[in-house]
Motif scaffolding. Structure first.
Motif, short mmCIF file in Angstrom:
data_model
loop_
_atom_site.label_atom_id
_atom_site.label_comp_id
_atom_site.label_asym_id
_atom_site.label_seq_id
_atom_site.Cartn_x
_atom_site.Cartn_y
_atom_site.Cartn_z
N ALA A 128 -16.94 40.47 57.81
CA ALA A 128 -17.94 41.42 59.12
C ALA A 128 -18.39 40.63 59.43
N PRO A 188 -18.27 39.95 64.10
CA PRO A 188 -17.98 40.84 65.19
C PRO A 188 -15.92 41.57 65.03
N GLY A 205 -14.22 41.38 62.88
CA GLY A 205 -13.74 42.75 61.01
C GLY A 205 -14.30 43.48 61.73
N SER A 261 -23.29 37.16 59.99
CA SER A 261 -23.78 35.69 58.93
C SER A 261 -23.73 34.48 59.41
N LEU A 303 -20.89 33.38 76.88
CA LEU A 303 -20.08 34.07 77.80
C LEU A 303 -21.33 34.98 78.34
N ASN A 361 -14.77 29.54 62.89
CA ASN A 361 -15.37 28.29 62.53
C ASN A 361 -16.18 28.25 60.92
N SER A 383 -22.00 23.48 71.97
CA SER A 383 -22.95 23.68 70.98
C SER A 383 -23.80 21.99 71.49
C1 LIG Z 1 -22.97 28.32 69.17
C2 LIG Z 1 -22.36 28.93 69.18
C3 LIG Z 1 -22.64 30.04 70.29
C4 LIG Z 1 -21.07 30.90 70.18
N1 LIG Z 1 -21.14 31.67 71.16
C5 LIG Z 1 -20.29 32.95 72.04
C6 LIG Z 1 -20.65 33.42 72.72
O1 LIG Z 1 -20.96 33.32 73.55
N2 LIG Z 1 -19.22 34.15 73.11
C7 LIG Z 1 -18.28 34.58 72.03
O2 LIG Z 1 -17.92 35.69 71.97
N3 LIG Z 1 -18.50 34.21 70.88
C8 LIG Z 1 -19.26 33.27 71.04
N4 LIG Z 1 -18.98 32.24 69.82
C9 LIG Z 1 -17.41 32.10 68.81
C10 LIG Z 1 -18.27 33.38 67.67
O3 LIG Z 1 -16.82 32.15 66.58
C11 LIG Z 1 -18.18 34.61 67.83
O4 LIG Z 1 -19.02 34.61 68.30
C12 LIG Z 1 -17.64 35.72 66.63
O5 LIG Z 1 -18.98 34.99 65.60
C13 LIG Z 1 -16.20 35.00 65.88
O6 LIG Z 1 -16.22 36.69 65.09
P1 LIG Z 1 -15.36 36.33 64.14
O7 LIG Z 1 -15.71 37.46 63.26
O8 LIG Z 1 -14.16 36.44 64.21
O9 LIG Z 1 -16.54 35.35 62.46
P2 LIG Z 1 -17.08 34.59 62.30
O10 LIG Z 1 -18.52 35.30 62.78
O11 LIG Z 1 -16.98 33.50 61.58
O12 LIG Z 1 -16.94 35.95 60.74
C14 LIG Z 1 -16.45 35.71 59.53
C15 LIG Z 1 -16.93 36.03 58.09
O13 LIG Z 1 -15.67 35.74 57.98
C16 LIG Z 1 -16.63 35.56 55.82
N5 LIG Z 1 -15.90 34.28 55.20
C17 LIG Z 1 -15.29 33.55 55.72
N6 LIG Z 1 -14.35 33.36 54.59
C18 LIG Z 1 -14.50 34.41 53.92
C19 LIG Z 1 -14.11 34.33 52.62
N7 LIG Z 1 -13.56 33.50 51.79
N8 LIG Z 1 -14.36 35.33 51.45
C20 LIG Z 1 -15.40 36.20 51.92
N9 LIG Z 1 -15.56 36.32 53.62
C21 LIG Z 1 -15.44 35.40 54.37
C22 LIG Z 1 -17.94 35.43 56.85
O14 LIG Z 1 -19.11 34.65 56.26
C23 LIG Z 1 -18.10 35.52 58.07
O15 LIG Z 1 -19.20 36.83 57.53
C24 LIG Z 1 -20.22 31.62 69.48
C25 LIG Z 1 -20.39 29.92 68.38
C26 LIG Z 1 -21.16 29.36 68.03
C27 LIG Z 1 -20.73 29.18 66.81
#
Ligand SMILES: Cc1cc2nc3c(=O)[nH]c(=O)nc-3n(C[C@H](O)[C@H](O)[C@H](O)COP(=O)(O)OP(=O)(O)OC[C@H]3O[C@@H](n4cnc5c(N)ncnc54)[C@H](O)[C@@H]3O)c2cc1C
Length: 218
Positions: A22, A24, A26, A51, A65, A153, A196
């Motif tokens: 859940a 961005p 998802g 989270s 960004l 990550n 970071s």
């Molecule tokens: C310091 C930092 C700065 C950043 N700045 C930017 C920015 O400026 N712009 C940008 O676009 N991106 C940025 N990012 C990248 C960041 O990865 C994205 O913003 C975004 O959070 C990615 O979304 P996501 O949904 O793919 O993954 P995530 O946000 O990592 O969400 C994944 C979700 O999956 C859940 N999950 C994982 N494994 C399981 C499991 N086995 N069972 C159930 N749930 C699970 C986790 O609890 C989590 O809630 C930044 C990241 C960091 C660390």
């Protein structure tokens, strides 16, 4: 199957895709499916939306960004947000996004395994319900479609550095770092100079700590 496990296993049929995560990605996927009238179930092991941004980022974080490159489909950032919104603004945006598209993830559902059953062409996901007091309650979610949005990550990666265990000071991954305040007056080695590493070093300087940075590449 052990009889004790059979007692605890509950099966849930999902009419539509299962989305794991859940964050961005998802949320954007769920909203896009919703626009097409496709129902889905979003599972997350955490207790809230996005989270990563809530629990595993430092206090001074702003989007790296400009906002126009980070907005999710169908809902721009509010016009009064700055070009680089703060972490709290980003969290408020993703929470309004979930409300706007009526996305209600099932929290505390940690996906342990995902298996495609070729006999019936169905995905079977085993989750552990982390909200249950003994954390042993297992649910099997079944669906024709699986979308993995568990992040790039999700797990912190600490390189295996020989001798590290002999270092007497604290060692932490940036996902645990909140503020340079905790390091005031101390010398801190920052490993890596990506976004970071750079931002943490600046934060340490601003909080009267003394960062040193090591970089593998030239
Ligand atoms: C310091 C930092 C700065 C950043 N700045 C930017 C920015 O400026 N712009 C940008 O676009 N991106 C940025 N990012 C990248 C960041 O990865 C994205 O913003 C975004 O959070 C990615 O979304 P996501 O949904 O793919 O993954 P995530 O946000 O990592 O969400 C994944 C979700 O999956 C859940 N999950 C994982 N494994 C399981 C499991 N086995 N069972 C159930 N749930 C699970 C986790 O609890 C989590 O809630 C930044 C990241 C960091 C660390």
């Amino acid at each position: 199957m052990e009889s004790k496990e059979a007692e605890l296993l509950r099966c849930v049929w999902v009419n539509g895709p299962i989305i794991v995560g859940a964050g961005p990605s998802g949320l954007a996927t769920a909203a896009s499916l919703g626009q097409l009238g496709v129902p889905c179930v979003v599972l997350d092991r955490s207790d809230r939306i996005a989270s990563l941004w809530h629990y595993r980022t430092y206090d001074r974080l702003k989007l790296h960004l400009p906002k126009q490159f980070c907005q999710l489909p169908f809902l721009p950032f509010p016009p009064h947000f700055p070009d680089y919104p703060s972490k709290h603004q980003f969290l408020s945006y993703v929470n309004s996004y979930a409300s706007r598209f009526n996305i209600r993830p099932r929290f505390n559902q940690s996906v342990q395994s995902a298996r495609f059953d070729p006999l019936c062409s169905l995905w079977r996901l085993r989750t552990l319900d982390l909200s249950s007091p003994d954390s042993k309650s297992t649910v099997e979610y079944i669906s024709r479609w699986l979308i993995v949005a568990s992040g790039e990550n999700a797990e912190p990666l600490l390189p295996d550095i020989p001798g590290l265990e002999q270092f007497a000071g604290p060692v932490l991954h940036t996902s645990e770092y909140k503020s340079g305040e905790d390091f005031r007056g101390q010398r801190v080695l920052v490993v890596g100079c990506g976004n970071s590493g750079m931002e943490v070093s600046l934060d340490l300087c601003n909080q009267a700590a003394v960062p040193y940075m090591v970089v593998r590449n030239s």
